[in-house]
Design a protein around this motif. Structure first.
Motif, PDB file in Angstrom:
ATOM      1  N   GLN A  98       2.911   5.308   2.179  1.00 20.71           N
ATOM      2  CA  GLN A  98       2.413   5.505   0.814  1.00 20.71           C
ATOM      3  C   GLN A  98       1.345   6.603   0.779  1.00 20.71           C
TER       4      GLN A  98
ATOM      5  N   GLY B 127       2.016   1.263   4.690  1.00 14.70           N
ATOM      6  CA  GLY B 127       0.853   1.756   3.944  1.00 14.70           C
ATOM      7  C   GLY B 127       0.640   3.245   4.151  1.00 14.70           C
TER       8      GLY B 127
ATOM      9  N   PHE C  11      -3.335  -1.375  -0.350  1.00 17.02           N
ATOM     10  CA  PHE C  11      -2.169  -2.126   0.150  1.00 17.02           C
ATOM     11  C   PHE C  11      -2.412  -2.552   1.595  1.00 17.02           C
TER      12      PHE C  11
ATOM     13  N   SER D  17      -2.762  -6.517   2.933  1.00 13.09           N
ATOM     14  CA  SER D  17      -1.694  -7.030   3.790  1.00 13.09           C
ATOM     15  C   SER D  17      -2.260  -7.632   5.078  1.00 13.09           C
TER      16      SER D  17
END
Length: 493
Positions: A32, A29, A15, A19
């Motif tokens: 996560q 991120g 991710f 991005s």
């Protein structure tokens, strides 16, 4: 091993890579990353501290203004994982004069007795003869189990009847070890309980105080997650444990215990159990574990395992045959047997950079062991002449081999094609060093030359047009489909 946390961290880091890198995206991120750690049963405080340290470094101007900031962030996560689990000194206090005494303790069911045998086998291979002492007088058949293991690895074992006291058994075992000048290490197998209680701790404290072992190693079941961390903390508070041996790590899909135990208790992981066999004990390497968790493979661990399990003379003979282009199906079968000695194929493939991720991406690769057994069966159904000269195998011979091995004729045909592709590739790789070989395997996986069953497809050799540009070919097909749709619309009018 650690499939859950590997998938979670790879998803979070991909991710960040996808991005546009801003502070907000980086924070999202890394949020996560924190979620992936908590889902993997990592201790709550450890996960928060880890993400805070990574965030502090990732938000720096040096990272955000670098040419490839996403790669810098992956590097920071890798380094923090290494520091979270290390540093580790897996050595045992082997003395030039006198005996080294190692005491193993832990809860019942964690695998202490089997781990005693694994540790004894490792020490024997290193040239230090160990003696096992059966001081677990609580569990039924624990004494007999340790004696059987000692017989299997051919090391001495001291036992007494179950009505003795653990302290007396340890003392008498130590006396017998001192009487044998060949014995260098004494391993004490102590009793466990279903939970940490005062009786267990008092018994262990008495042995620790009066025998004074040089190292106390705690055996923990990795699959119990935070329970393993909590029991490690309780044992360390009572005994001052020198190191942890994490067992059943091959069945642990989360990895919370491995990532938390050092941070919570301050006690390093020294060894990991990665299988039921007595040869399945490895020194713990934080760098290699961090590589595996992030899906980067573990080349150092792979080379070390190969050196331990593969006969060097046989490997050199095989390499010479490859260089001379004399590699046969017999040699291929021998190589498969060598690979099986190194451990489960899924585990070995995950240690190769770039190949480990294919197991998750390709459902056909779920059981590479069965694929190897099937291939071995087909090779065994061939005559010696056919194994040496596979180009002589015609249609009728293929059908005979297929019936003899319980496979379809198409499977035999595929094996022959794959062997033809592989033998040429192995001839090229035979003259390479280990680093170049790993690079070649990585390129093969990136190029799609490895398919679902860890099988090889031969790359199509093109004529004067040169190598195929896959992207251009895909775009060309897309344009053809668009033109065909337009033509169909015109025809409808």
């Amino acid at each position: 091993m650690f499939e859950g946390i590997t998938d979670g961290l790879k998803g979070a880091l991909s991710f960040i890579e996808r991005s546009r890198l801003t502070e907000g995206n980086i924070r999202e991120g890394l949020g996560q990353v924190r979620q992936a750690l908590l889902e993997a049963d990592v201790n709550f405080d450890v996960a928060n501290d880890f993400v805070s340290r990574v965030t502090a470094q990732a938000m720096g101007e040096k990272v955000l203004k670098s040419i490839r900031p996403s790669e810098q962030i992956v590097g920071i996560v890798h380094q923090e994982l290494v520091e979270l689990m290390g540093p580790v000194d897996p050595s045992l206090p082997i003395r030039r004069d006198g005996l080294a005494v190692v005491m193993l303790c832990g809860l019942q069911g964690s695998g202490k007795t089997t781990t005693c045998g694994k540790l004894a086998r490792m020490l024997k291979e290193q040239g230090h003869l160990p003696m096992l002492v059966a001081a677990d007088l609580q569990r039924p058949a624990a004494i007999e189990q340790l004696q059987v293991i000692a017989d299997q690895i051919d090391v001495p074992c001291y036992t007494e009847s179950a009505d003795s006291s653990p302290l007396a058994v340890c003392r008498n075992g130590l006396k017998q070890a001192k009487a044998n000048p060949e014995v260098r290490v004494v391993i004490l197998d102590t009793a466990g309980r279903l939970h940490v209680d005062s009786d267990l701790m008092n018994e262990l404290e008495e042995i620790d105080r009066k025998i004074q072992p040089h190292q106390v190693l705690l055996v923990c079941d990795a699959m119990t997650g935070q329970d393993a961390v909590n029991s490690a903390k309780a044992f360390n508070d009572a005994l001052e444990v020198d190191g942890v041996i994490l067992t059943k790590l091959d069945g642990d899909t989360r990895g919370g215990a491995a990532l938390s135990v050092k941070a919570v208790t301050g006690v390093p992981i020294k060894y990991i159990g990665v299988g039921e066999g007595l040869d399945r004990l490895e020194e713990f390497r934080p760098e290699g574990m961090a590589d595996r968790i992030l899906g980067m493979g573990d080349v150092v661990g792979l080379v070390k395992r190969a050196q331990e399990q593969i006969d060097e003379e046989e490997a050199l003979a095989q390499q010479q045959k490859m260089l001379e282009g004399k590699f046969t199906l017999d040699d291929f079968s021998k190589q498969m047997k060598m690979m099986k000695k190194m451990g489960p194929m899924r585990e070995i493939m995950k240690m190769i950079p770039g190949v480990g991720g294919m197991i998750a991406d390709n459902p056909d690769m779920e059981d590479p062991e069965a694929d190897l057994t099937r291939i071995e069966g087909m090779i065994n159904a061939m005559t010696p002449d056919e194994r040496s000269n596979p180009d002589r195998i015609d249609r009728s011979r293929r059908n005979r081999i297929a019936k003899g091995s319980g496979n379809a004729a198409a499977d035999v045909n595929n094996l022959l094609k794959q062997f033809d592709a592989m033998s040429g590739m192995m001839q090229q790789m035979a003259g390479m060093g280990m680093k170049d070989r790993m690079k070649a395997v990585k390129e093969m996986s990136d190029g799609g030359m490895l398919d679902g069953g860890a099988q090889l497809r031969k790359e199509k050799i093109r004529s004067k047009r040169g190598p195929l540009d896959r992207t251009a070919a895909k775009n060309q097909k897309r344009q053809k489909r668009k033109k065909a749709r337009k033509a169909r619309r015109r025809n409808r009018r």
